[in-house]
Design an enzyme around this catalytic site. Sequence first.
Site, PDB file in Angstrom:
ATOM      1  N   VAL A 113     -46.935  -0.662  14.945  1.00  0.00           N
ATOM      2  CA  VAL A 113     -45.951   0.401  14.723  1.00  0.00           C
ATOM      3  C   VAL A 113     -46.625   1.704  14.356  1.00  0.00           C
ATOM      4  O   VAL A 113     -46.297   2.763  14.901  1.00  0.00           O
ATOM      5  CB  VAL A 113     -44.949  -0.009  13.625  1.00  0.00           C
ATOM      6  CG1 VAL A 113     -43.971   1.126  13.342  1.00  0.00           C
ATOM      7  CG2 VAL A 113     -44.189  -1.244  14.052  1.00  0.00           C
ATOM      8  N   GLU A 146     -47.694   5.491   5.833  1.00  0.00           N
ATOM      9  CA  GLU A 146     -48.964   6.049   6.306  1.00  0.00           C
ATOM     10  C   GLU A 146     -49.415   7.217   5.433  1.00  0.00           C
ATOM     11  O   GLU A 146     -50.612   7.405   5.204  1.00  0.00           O
ATOM     12  CB  GLU A 146     -48.858   6.474   7.772  1.00  0.00           C
ATOM     13  CG  GLU A 146     -48.348   5.407   8.734  1.00  0.00           C
ATOM     14  CD  GLU A 146     -48.986   4.038   8.537  1.00  0.00           C
ATOM     15  OE1 GLU A 146     -50.210   3.962   8.330  1.00  0.00           O
ATOM     16  OE2 GLU A 146     -48.260   3.037   8.574  1.00  0.00           O
TER      17      GLU A 146
END
Length: 541
Positions: A150, A178
């Site tokens: 992903v 992230e």
Amino acid sequence: IWWLDPELTYGNAKPFVFTQGHSVCNRSFFPCFDTPAVKCTYSATVKAPAGIQVLMSATQSSYLEEEGVYQFYMEYPVPAYLVALVAGDLIHADIGPRSRVWAEPCLLPTAISKLSGIVERWLTAAESLYGPYIWGRYDIVFLPPSFPIVAMENPCLTFIISSILESDEFLIIDVIHEVAHSWFGNAVTNATWEEMWLSEGLATYAQRRITTETYGAAFTCLETAFRLDALHRQMKLLGEDNPVSKLQVKLEPGVNPSNLMNLFTYEKGYCFVYYLSQLCGDPRHFDSFLRAYIEKYKFTSVVAQDLLDSFLNFFPELKEQCVESKAGLEFERWLNATGPPLAEPDLSQGSSLTRPVETLFKLWTTEPLDSVAAASSVDLTKWKTFQTVLFLDRLLDGSPLPHEVIKKLSECYSSQLDSMNAEIRIRWLQIVVRNDYYPDLYKVRRFLENQMSRMYTIPLYEDLCTGTLKSFALEIFYQTQNQLHPNLRKTIQQILSQGLNPLPAIDTTAVTTDTPAMVLEDKVSEATNGAISLRDVNVSA
């Protein structure tokens, strides 16, 4: 290194290439010490045809147009797996003072509309918790659906699969995860893949602190409940004694560390970090410790003992209380015991969002089915995505359902779900498949005809091949295989081939040139009870 022909991109105009280094794949990209224990700066020179934009996970870049040469430099030491390159038909737009999005031209307007302004909000929230963002820019590039995961936290340039753009809440969580890696994983890295939780568990904890600051505790608790549900589902499938459920996993020679990436790395790791934060009494005190931890170890690689020693030294009163040896919750047991987390977070602050899910699930699964009227009055379009996927996942866990229940579910919700994002639709379609509900099978075909990503194809093919629908799966695959990346095509072929025998003859007029020289014959005539497939729950590196 993933080379894509134009037809595997959204624009179908130009070839595309990207690298994915995590965990030990960059040894096939350039000669390196391919271990997270070793960090270094790097520079790169990349020559590309005109019209191809090249990007790398670097703090500095330049372009000599007349020579078609890009120069990149990463001024901070990083482990080999964080060196990344992408090139293709990419254009950009600024979405904040230190952020821009890159995407194929046809996708850029959507990316801008989803992320403009809010990435800076997340970065600012993270900085208030864990100290300055040290990497300069935080840019995002959206990759074609062949991207095998992903998202990936490459410093300065997060890679994200474009398929997630339609699922707003998943996009939010994935990007914030992230962002959190900029501190936990990138600045301070696990020295060995046997302790991957040091990056993933801490990043997940930081992600949830950021979402609590920006979206409130209720939303964070809902997302956490959804993930912990998935953790327990994975544990049920793997068994509580499975060694991969340890936080300190023993890595045997010849085993790819990526095979150890699982929800224990993320969620059991998160639960341990959350437990440490609770020992402090106030999460803000724990935030202060994590700031000091980052400052002490940034640009280095650590082992679990470094984190735990730093924690006890930062909180001497806890060291005096011997919290590391508390009966049943010993730090050593957290790290080396198999099975579920020793303690889980209190999610009561999310009850306003989770209680409606529990109530609706109970209405549909309590016999006799007398509450259809009450259940059908619930408008799922008003729910958050994480509420709907939590509800559908629990129905999946209970499948196969009585035929009357699946029929009524379809009557009540199928048309509502049709207009929702892919994270929701794939779960409904898995329910359709696991319950052999033929009236909605055409929606499964339509979905697979329009999906090219691993996360939206593999779970359905696994479910189709578990029961009586293998021939249906094979038919769809033969029609769609040319739009799939060869790696994904091979994986699906392996799923289709399990337990099947090749036939000596093949009708070459009925298939494409890429069809393997065999026909797969369905030997299973009855659906097996319970699904053996293991759904990946949007794992981001």
